[in-house]
Design a protein around this motif. Structure first.
Motif, PDB file in Angstrom:
ATOM      1  N   ARG A 148       0.646  -1.428  -0.414  1.00  0.00           N
ATOM      2  CA  ARG A 148       0.256   0.239   0.411  1.00  0.00           C
ATOM      3  C   ARG A 148       0.703   1.066   0.108  1.00  0.00           C
ATOM      4  O   ARG A 148       0.509   2.101  -1.044  1.00  0.00           O
ATOM      5  N   GLU A 149       1.641   1.332   0.553  1.00  0.00           N
ATOM      6  CA  GLU A 149       2.779   2.113   1.274  1.00  0.00           C
ATOM      7  C   GLU A 149       3.272   2.570  -0.302  1.00  0.00           C
ATOM      8  O   GLU A 149       3.694   3.560  -0.602  1.00  0.00           O
ATOM      9  N   LEU A 150       4.272   1.423  -0.443  1.00  0.00           N
ATOM     10  CA  LEU A 150       5.059   1.483  -2.092  1.00  0.00           C
ATOM     11  C   LEU A 150       3.799   2.527  -3.221  1.00  0.00           C
ATOM     12  O   LEU A 150       4.461   2.905  -4.156  1.00  0.00           O
ATOM     13  N   GLY A 151       3.035   1.933  -3.264  1.00  0.00           N
ATOM     14  CA  GLY A 151       1.705   1.811  -4.342  1.00  0.00           C
ATOM     15  C   GLY A 151       1.307   3.552  -4.479  1.00  0.00           C
ATOM     16  O   GLY A 151       1.552   4.520  -5.077  1.00  0.00           O
ATOM     17  N   ALA A 152       1.695   4.335  -2.739  1.00  0.00           N
ATOM     18  CA  ALA A 152       1.261   5.348  -2.434  1.00  0.00           C
ATOM     19  C   ALA A 152       2.601   6.633  -2.506  1.00  0.00           C
ATOM     20  O   ALA A 152       2.030   7.338  -3.314  1.00  0.00           O
ATOM     21  N   SER A 153       3.453   6.359  -2.992  1.00  0.00           N
ATOM     22  CA  SER A 153       4.898   6.941  -2.356  1.00  0.00           C
ATOM     23  C   SER A 153       4.940   6.422  -4.417  1.00  0.00           C
ATOM     24  O   SER A 153       5.209   7.829  -4.464  1.00  0.00           O
ATOM     25  N   TYR A 154       4.304   5.458  -5.181  1.00  0.00           N
ATOM     26  CA  TYR A 154       5.124   5.699  -6.730  1.00  0.00           C
ATOM     27  C   TYR A 154       3.637   5.816  -6.740  1.00  0.00           C
ATOM     28  O   TYR A 154       4.495   7.313  -8.168  1.00  0.00           O
ATOM     29  N   GLN A 155       2.794   6.204  -6.434  1.00  0.00           N
ATOM     30  CA  GLN A 155       1.739   7.074  -7.328  1.00  0.00           C
ATOM     31  C   GLN A 155       2.765   8.848  -7.340  1.00  0.00           C
ATOM     32  O   GLN A 155       2.388  10.034  -8.213  1.00  0.00           O
ATOM     33  N   ALA A 156       2.381   9.404  -6.098  1.00  0.00           N
ATOM     34  CA  ALA A 156       2.974  10.692  -5.754  1.00  0.00           C
ATOM     35  C   ALA A 156       4.163  11.269  -6.525  1.00  0.00           C
ATOM     36  O   ALA A 156       4.164  11.824  -7.610  1.00  0.00           O
ATOM     37  N   ILE A 157       5.450  10.264  -6.670  1.00  0.00           N
ATOM     38  CA  ILE A 157       6.528  10.540  -7.254  1.00  0.00           C
ATOM     39  C   ILE A 157       6.353  11.075  -8.907  1.00  0.00           C
ATOM     40  O   ILE A 157       6.744  11.600  -9.433  1.00  0.00           O
ATOM     41  N   VAL A 158       5.661  10.204  -9.679  1.00  0.00           N
ATOM     42  CA  VAL A 158       5.599   9.851 -10.936  1.00  0.00           C
ATOM     43  C   VAL A 158       4.584  10.678 -10.930  1.00  0.00           C
ATOM     44  O   VAL A 158       4.368  11.629 -12.119  1.00  0.00           O
ATOM     45  N   SER A 159       3.984  11.558 -10.338  1.00  0.00           N
ATOM     46  CA  SER A 159       2.657  12.823 -10.203  1.00  0.00           C
ATOM     47  C   SER A 159       4.107  13.881 -10.532  1.00  0.00           C
ATOM     48  O   SER A 159       3.390  14.630  -9.884  1.00  0.00           O
ATOM     49  N   GLY A 160       5.089  13.511  -9.556  1.00  0.00           N
ATOM     50  CA  GLY A 160       6.294  14.914  -9.453  1.00  0.00           C
ATOM     51  C   GLY A 160       6.065  15.510  -8.332  1.00  0.00           C
ATOM     52  O   GLY A 160       6.329  16.740  -7.573  1.00  0.00           O
ATOM     53  N   ARG A 161       5.109  14.893  -6.941  1.00  0.00           N
ATOM     54  CA  ARG A 161       5.037  15.083  -5.713  1.00  0.00           C
ATOM     55  C   ARG A 161       6.119  14.194  -4.940  1.00  0.00           C
ATOM     56  O   ARG A 161       6.749  13.091  -5.403  1.00  0.00           O
ATOM     57  N   GLU A 162       6.962  14.687  -3.525  1.00  0.00           N
ATOM     58  CA  GLU A 162       6.718  14.132  -2.566  1.00  0.00           C
ATOM     59  C   GLU A 162       5.900  13.452  -2.077  1.00  0.00           C
ATOM     60  O   GLU A 162       4.597  13.828  -1.876  1.00  0.00           O
ATOM     61  N   PRO A 163       6.648  11.956  -1.820  1.00  0.00           N
ATOM     62  CA  PRO A 163       5.185  11.438  -0.784  1.00  0.00           C
ATOM     63  C   PRO A 163       4.605  12.039   0.627  1.00  0.00           C
ATOM     64  O   PRO A 163       5.146  12.581   1.202  1.00  0.00           O
ATOM     65  N   GLU A 164       3.837  11.629   0.513  1.00  0.00           N
ATOM     66  CA  GLU A 164       3.241  12.596   1.847  1.00  0.00           C
ATOM     67  C   GLU A 164       2.711  11.169   2.396  1.00  0.00           C
ATOM     68  O   GLU A 164       0.798  11.092   2.567  1.00  0.00           O
ATOM     69  N   LEU A 165       2.626  10.427   2.898  1.00  0.00           N
ATOM     70  CA  LEU A 165       2.451   9.391   3.957  1.00  0.00           C
ATOM     71  C   LEU A 165       1.857   9.502   5.227  1.00  0.00           C
ATOM     72  O   LEU A 165       2.812  10.440   5.730  1.00  0.00           O
ATOM     73  N   PRO A 166       0.943   8.998   6.223  1.00  0.00           N
ATOM     74  CA  PRO A 166       0.820   9.861   6.945  1.00  0.00           C
ATOM     75  C   PRO A 166       1.880   8.708   8.610  1.00  0.00           C
ATOM     76  O   PRO A 166       2.463   7.179   8.289  1.00  0.00           O
ATOM     77  N   ASP A 167       2.290   9.538   9.198  1.00  0.00           N
ATOM     78  CA  ASP A 167       3.234   8.630  10.239  1.00  0.00           C
ATOM     79  C   ASP A 167       2.384   7.727  11.051  1.00  0.00           C
ATOM     80  O   ASP A 167       1.630   7.676  10.946  1.00  0.00           O
ATOM     81  N   ALA A 168       3.852   6.971  10.923  1.00  0.00           N
ATOM     82  CA  ALA A 168       3.667   5.288  11.660  1.00  0.00           C
ATOM     83  C   ALA A 168       3.199   5.336  12.976  1.00  0.00           C
ATOM     84  O   ALA A 168       3.917   6.495  13.735  1.00  0.00           O
ATOM     85  N   ALA A 169       1.860   5.123  13.140  1.00  0.00           N
ATOM     86  CA  ALA A 169       2.207   5.570  14.626  1.00  0.00           C
ATOM     87  C   ALA A 169       2.171   4.228  15.849  1.00  0.00           C
ATOM     88  O   ALA A 169       2.302   4.342  17.167  1.00  0.00           O
ATOM     89  N   ILE A 170       2.809   2.923  15.161  1.00  0.00           N
ATOM     90  CA  ILE A 170       3.111   2.507  15.505  1.00  0.00           C
ATOM     91  C   ILE A 170       4.246   1.494  14.450  1.00  0.00           C
ATOM     92  O   ILE A 170       4.059   1.118  13.756  1.00  0.00           O
ATOM     93  N   GLN A 171       5.239   1.049  15.684  1.00  0.00           N
ATOM     94  CA  GLN A 171       6.540   1.154  15.034  1.00  0.00           C
ATOM     95  C   GLN A 171       6.613  -0.576  14.897  1.00  0.00           C
ATOM     96  O   GLN A 171       7.223  -1.139  16.280  1.00  0.00           O
ATOM     97  N   TYR A 172       5.903  -2.064  14.557  1.00  0.00           N
ATOM     98  CA  TYR A 172       5.944  -3.099  14.514  1.00  0.00           C
ATOM     99  C   TYR A 172       7.154  -3.619  14.786  1.00  0.00           C
ATOM    100  O   TYR A 172       7.899  -3.715  13.352  1.00  0.00           O
ATOM    101  N   ARG A 173       7.886  -4.400  15.674  1.00  0.00           N
ATOM    102  CA  ARG A 173       9.602  -5.548  15.417  1.00  0.00           C
ATOM    103  C   ARG A 173       9.146  -6.360  15.927  1.00  0.00           C
ATOM    104  O   ARG A 173      10.005  -7.428  16.340  1.00  0.00           O
ATOM    105  N   GLN A 174       7.979  -7.177  15.644  1.00  0.00           N
ATOM    106  CA  GLN A 174       6.992  -8.600  15.195  1.00  0.00           C
ATOM    107  C   GLN A 174       7.501  -8.277  16.414  1.00  0.00           C
ATOM    108  O   GLN A 174       7.435  -9.885  17.203  1.00  0.00           O
TER     109      GLN A 174
END
Length: 174
Positions: A148-174
């Motif tokens: 999901r994040e790769l797709g959103a980031s790719y779409q932003a980049i090919v559109s000439g924008r910086e990816p703007e993903l919401p901050d990850a609320a939790i960092q999963y360390r397994q």
């Protein structure tokens, strides 16, 4: 980076990896067939954005008092390659060989880089995007987040924008 204790699942994957000499039994491979034009440089940039966002994708392992611990690096690059097999006698067979090769390649849990990706170009509008992660840092749920994040980031980049993903609320360390 300060070491962090491993979960019981991570300890299990560590010991399996050590006992099997890096056998791909603990590898989590997945691939997507992409139809249409793909901007490989934009895709790599998007992959690196995702890699920087998640501690688990910047994690390597060390031994402390005989037990594995997580070490989260401040920065790390997700290994990436692009291979064009469009000129091969049998591009599909060559693609399958490359997929099998990347899937079987052992990970070095101590060195890190526990997610790797490759783009295989079958033709101008036909590609295979493959990922392989070690199960110690990735599961099926994690694959969905990465995609999901790769797709959103790719779409932003090919559109000439910086990816703007919401901050990850939790960092999963397994």
């Amino acid at each position: 980076a300060l070491p962090i204790c491993c979960s019981l699942a991570q300890e299990r994957f560590w010991f399996i990896d050590q006992a099997t000499g890096g056998h791909p039994v603990s590898h989590v491979p997945w691939a997507l067939r992409l139809h249409g034009a793909v901007e490989a440089e934009a895709l790599e940039r998007a992959l690196q954005v995702v890699g920087r966002r998640h501690e688990t994708l910047r994690t390597r392992f060390a031994l402390q008092d005989g037990r594995p611990v997580q070490v989260i690096d401040r920065s790390a690059r997700v290994p990436w390659s692009v291979t064009d097999v469009s000129g091969a006698a049998d591009p599909e067979a060559e693609m399958r060989r490359l997929v099998d090769e990347l899937t079987a390649r052992p990970f070095d849990l101590i060195a890190g880089e526990l997610l790797r990706a490759q783009l295989i170009v079958l033709g101008e509008a036909e590609h295979v995007l493959q990922f392989v992660a070690h199960h110690i840092i990735c599961d099926d749920w994690s694959k969905g987040v990465i995609m999901r994040e790769l797709g959103a980031s790719y779409q932003a980049i090919v559109s000439g924008r910086e990816p703007e993903l919401p901050d990850a609320a939790i960092q999963y360390r397994q």
